[in-house]
Write a protein that holds these residues in place. Structure first.
Motif, mmCIF file in Angstrom:
data_model
loop_
_atom_site.group_PDB
_atom_site.id
_atom_site.type_symbol
_atom_site.label_atom_id
_atom_site.label_comp_id
_atom_site.label_asym_id
_atom_site.label_seq_id
_atom_site.Cartn_x
_atom_site.Cartn_y
_atom_site.Cartn_z
ATOM 1 N N VAL A 1 0.988 -1.060 0.058
ATOM 2 C CA VAL A 1 0.497 -0.003 0.274
ATOM 3 C C VAL A 1 0.748 1.589 -0.151
ATOM 4 O O VAL A 1 0.437 1.959 -1.269
ATOM 5 N N TRP B 1 3.234 1.649 -1.110
ATOM 6 C CA TRP B 1 4.452 1.280 -3.032
ATOM 7 C C TRP B 1 3.708 2.130 -3.241
ATOM 8 O O TRP B 1 3.678 2.920 -4.661
ATOM 9 N N GLY B 2 2.249 1.759 -3.545
ATOM 10 C CA GLY B 2 1.120 2.363 -4.087
ATOM 11 C C GLY B 2 1.369 3.775 -4.076
ATOM 12 O O GLY B 2 1.405 4.374 -4.727
ATOM 13 N N LEU B 3 0.910 4.289 -2.392
ATOM 14 C CA LEU B 3 1.138 5.672 -2.587
ATOM 15 C C LEU B 3 2.376 5.936 -2.937
ATOM 16 O O LEU B 3 1.864 7.664 -3.585
ATOM 17 N N CYS C 1 1.861 6.732 -7.137
ATOM 18 C CA CYS C 1 0.412 8.027 -6.604
ATOM 19 C C CYS C 1 1.119 9.640 -6.581
ATOM 20 O O CYS C 1 0.877 10.108 -7.440
ATOM 21 N N VAL D 1 0.008 2.740 -12.005
ATOM 22 C CA VAL D 1 -0.250 3.170 -10.580
ATOM 23 C C VAL D 1 -1.485 2.857 -9.577
ATOM 24 O O VAL D 1 -1.825 2.522 -8.185
ATOM 25 N N LEU E 1 -1.517 0.297 -6.220
ATOM 26 C CA LEU E 1 -2.660 0.604 -4.880
ATOM 27 C C LEU E 1 -3.398 0.322 -4.601
ATOM 28 O O LEU E 1 -4.089 -0.345 -3.344
ATOM 29 N N ALA F 1 -3.523 -3.333 -3.741
ATOM 30 C CA ALA F 1 -1.943 -3.839 -2.927
ATOM 31 C C ALA F 1 -3.804 -3.450 -1.461
ATOM 32 O O ALA F 1 -3.880 -3.824 -0.601
ATOM 33 N N ILE F 2 -4.338 -2.274 -1.880
ATOM 34 C CA ILE F 2 -5.662 -2.106 -0.522
ATOM 35 C C ILE F 2 -6.474 -3.698 -0.604
ATOM 36 O O ILE F 2 -6.918 -3.264 0.424
ATOM 37 N N SER G 1 -2.795 -3.990 -13.380
ATOM 38 C CA SER G 1 -1.318 -2.259 -13.723
ATOM 39 C C SER G 1 -0.086 -2.745 -13.965
ATOM 40 O O SER G 1 0.945 -2.657 -14.667
ATOM 41 N N GLN H 1 3.559 -8.813 -6.746
ATOM 42 C CA GLN H 1 1.824 -8.585 -6.327
ATOM 43 C C GLN H 1 0.632 -8.899 -7.130
ATOM 44 O O GLN H 1 -0.156 -9.821 -6.082
#
Length: 146
Positions: A21, A23-25, A28, A68, A72, A75-76, A92, A132
């Motif tokens: 999460v 990493w995804g942020l 972004c 991205v 994200l 991941a969430i 992704s 992922q």
């Protein structure tokens, strides 16, 4: 016993999902900077860098957003133990391949900047995207997500 009952994942799974999460942020944030600042985010940007940003095709930004955003949201979803994690991670990875495929095959970046400074981080990004997908499949097989 019904096979649809979710199993409790181990602690490491929750930690890894939380790191993904973050990493995804970070992705972004990089996307936001790309859209709002363009080459100005790099104080050492050259004329080539400015021309590169100006020449990016219109579809590049939505593909970057899918890369991205899918990472994200996946991941969430993984953290929430949702089966949506896998398709979001697939979106992704496909977007990452399209995005960097264009950067390396559709531009002269490699000729201009060289492979050493330009290839390792995109390869790392693609490796994380592939990880992922693997993790979501692994979690689904173990009954941690459904």
């Amino acid at each position: 016993m019904a096979t649809w009952i979710r199993q409790r994942p181990p602690g490491w799974f929750v930690v890894v999902a939380a790191v993904l999460v973050i990493w995804g942020l970070l992705g972004c944030v990089a996307f936001y900077m790309h859209v709002t600042l363009g080459p100005a985010m790099d104080p050492a940007a050259t004329d080539w860098d400015r021309a590169y940003y100006a020449a990016l095709p219109g579809w590049f930004t939505p593909v970057y957003a899918a890369a991205v955003g899918g990472g994200l949201l996946g991941a969430i979803a993984l953290l929430l133990r949702s089966k949506l994690a896998l398709p979001l991670f697939l979106v992704s990875l496909i977007a990452v391949i399209v995005q960097f495929g264009y950067v390396f095959l559709g531009t002269d970046m490699l000729a201009h900047k060289g492979a050493g400074p330009t290839v390792p981080f995109p390869l790392f990004i693609a490796a994380v995207a592939a990880f992922q997908i693997w993790l979501a499949q692994f979690a689904r097989q173990r009954g941690w997500i459904s």
